[in-house]
Design an enzyme around this catalytic site. Structure first.
Site, PDB file in Angstrom:
ATOM      1  N   ASP A   1      -8.038  -4.209  -1.685  1.00  0.00           N
ATOM      2  CA  ASP A   1      -7.667  -4.978  -0.498  1.00  0.00           C
ATOM      3  C   ASP A   1      -8.711  -4.705   0.587  1.00  0.00           C
ATOM      4  O   ASP A   1      -8.968  -3.550   0.917  1.00  0.00           O
ATOM      5  CB  ASP A   1      -6.281  -4.537  -0.015  1.00  0.00           C
ATOM      6  CG  ASP A   1      -5.738  -5.403   1.108  1.00  0.00           C
ATOM      7  OD1 ASP A   1      -6.558  -6.040   1.805  1.00  0.00           O
ATOM      8  OD2 ASP A   1      -4.518  -5.450   1.281  1.00  0.00           O
TER       9      ASP A   1
ATOM     10  N   THR B   1       0.831  -1.205   0.000  1.00  0.00           N
ATOM     11  CA  THR B   1       0.000   0.000   0.000  1.00  0.00           C
ATOM     12  C   THR B   1       0.864   1.254   0.000  1.00  0.00           C
ATOM     13  O   THR B   1       0.588   2.211  -0.737  1.00  0.00           O
ATOM     14  CB  THR B   1      -0.951   0.007   1.209  1.00  0.00           C
ATOM     15  OG1 THR B   1      -1.846  -1.105   1.110  1.00  0.00           O
ATOM     16  CG2 THR B   1      -1.766   1.296   1.250  1.00  0.00           C
ATOM     17  N   THR B   2       1.918   1.261   0.795  1.00  0.00           N
ATOM     18  CA  THR B   2       2.860   2.384   0.767  1.00  0.00           C
ATOM     19  C   THR B   2       3.449   2.544  -0.625  1.00  0.00           C
ATOM     20  O   THR B   2       3.593   3.666  -1.135  1.00  0.00           O
ATOM     21  CB  THR B   2       3.989   2.164   1.793  1.00  0.00           C
ATOM     22  OG1 THR B   2       3.425   2.060   3.102  1.00  0.00           O
ATOM     23  CG2 THR B   2       4.988   3.314   1.764  1.00  0.00           C
TER      24      THR B   2
END
Length: 327
Positions: A57, A32-33
């Protein structure tokens, strides 16, 4: 001997053809980062492009990464006007599609038709990942209608969102069954909704599935075109993430989906004086060596463990420098 590809994502950042970028990997590796910071970087470097990040997600960590609450509709990121984010619940996308069919009663004695329809729907729903596959079709249609230039997917953990590539073959099988049912039962099909107590119009099922098939075939065509689509696996240098990444890459290749870049995240510094960190770094070094050998033909981006939490646009901008060419 050929040179290894550059250890950056400039080929993705500057691409004029890419439309879809998937970022995936085992939970907790930093995908995600990666997807959020890459989205910020591409938007900042290409102000003429409209960029959309879609989280599929269930954890929906994109809101945490940006420190902004996102929902099912695209929301612009403050300070990055050409970047929007949305969080999609695949369960909501599938909700109600076949409700009532399996639970349909047989009050009028239509055992043959009920059995055929229930069996067809049951088989359709039992296909692994079919809910995500259909949800992806809806999501892609929605994104296409919004006319974004580039869409980044922050996907569910390793491999869960790849099954949609099998949707066309599943739909073709189901269409054959629908056609067979229409041939066998004819006019009874239009009355079947009342028989089992559901509002589904089975005469409309065939054209709906034909439309879905046409859409899914186009999606698969786009997603297996390396000029339009690429997948970026994210891992950390440990056994299980490396094992799952290799399995994911093999699956991607079998599905003819492009993968040419890998993010190796959370690497401990060599000169750390903590005994635990030294031992951990020794283990990481073993797997970093394996990664170098296995993926020498890939763009390998190695990122050190961050000392601070990566949260908010400024932190994402700082993290995104890991993806740029070093000058």
């Amino acid at each position: 001997m050929s040179l290894s590809p550059p250890n950056n994502l400039e080929h993705i950042i500057t691409s004029q053809t890419l439309k879809w970028v998937f970022v995936g990997g085992k939970g907790g590796v930093g995908k995600t980062t990666t997807s959020c910071s890459l989205g910020v970087l591409i938007a900042n470097r290409n102000p003429q492009k409209k960029v959309l990040i879609i989280s599929t997600d269930p954890a929906h960590n994109t809101s945490d990464a940006f420190d902004i609450k996102f929902g099912a509709e695209p929301k612009a990121v403050p300070g990055v006007p050409n970047l929007s984010v949305m969080e999609v619940d695949v369960k909501d996308a599938m909700k109600g599609m076949f409700d009532g069919v399996e639970q349909g009663t047989n009050q009028n004695g239509e055992f043959g038709l009920l059995s055929e329809i229930t069996g067809m729907v049951g088989m359709f729903k039992s296909v692994p990942g079919i809910d995500e596959a259909i949800a992806f079709s809806k999501i892609i249609n929605q994104a296409q209608q919004m006319n974004y230039d580039l869409v980044l997917f922050d996907t569910a953990p390793t491999g869960h969102t790849l099954r949609f590539l099998s949707l066309p073959s599943v739909l073709r099988d189901m269409l054959e069954k629908v056609i067979k049912l229409q041939e066998l039962f004819g006019p009874m099909m239009s009355q079947f909704g009342g028989i089992i107590g559901t509002n589904i119009n089975f005469n409309e099922l065939k054209p709906k599935m034909e439309d879905m098939l046409k859409t899914s075939e186009q999606i698969v065509k786009d997603f297996t075109n390396p000029n339009l689509t690429t997948f970026i696996p994210v891992l950390i240098p440990e056994f299980l993430p490396l094992y799952e990444t290799e399995r994911l890459i093999q699956e991607l290749m079998n599905l003819n989906m492009d993968v040419n870049s890998i993010i190796v995240n959370q690497i401990l510094p060599v000169n750390d004086c903590c005994d635990y960190c030294k031992n951990k770094r020794s283990v990481q070094a073993k797997y970093l060596g394996q990664i170098d050998v296995l993926y020498s033909d890939f763009h390998l981006i190695k990122i050190n463990m961050q000392t601070n939490e990566v949260r908010g646009v400024p932190a994402l901008c700082a993290f995104s420098k890991n993806f740029e060419a070093k000058h």
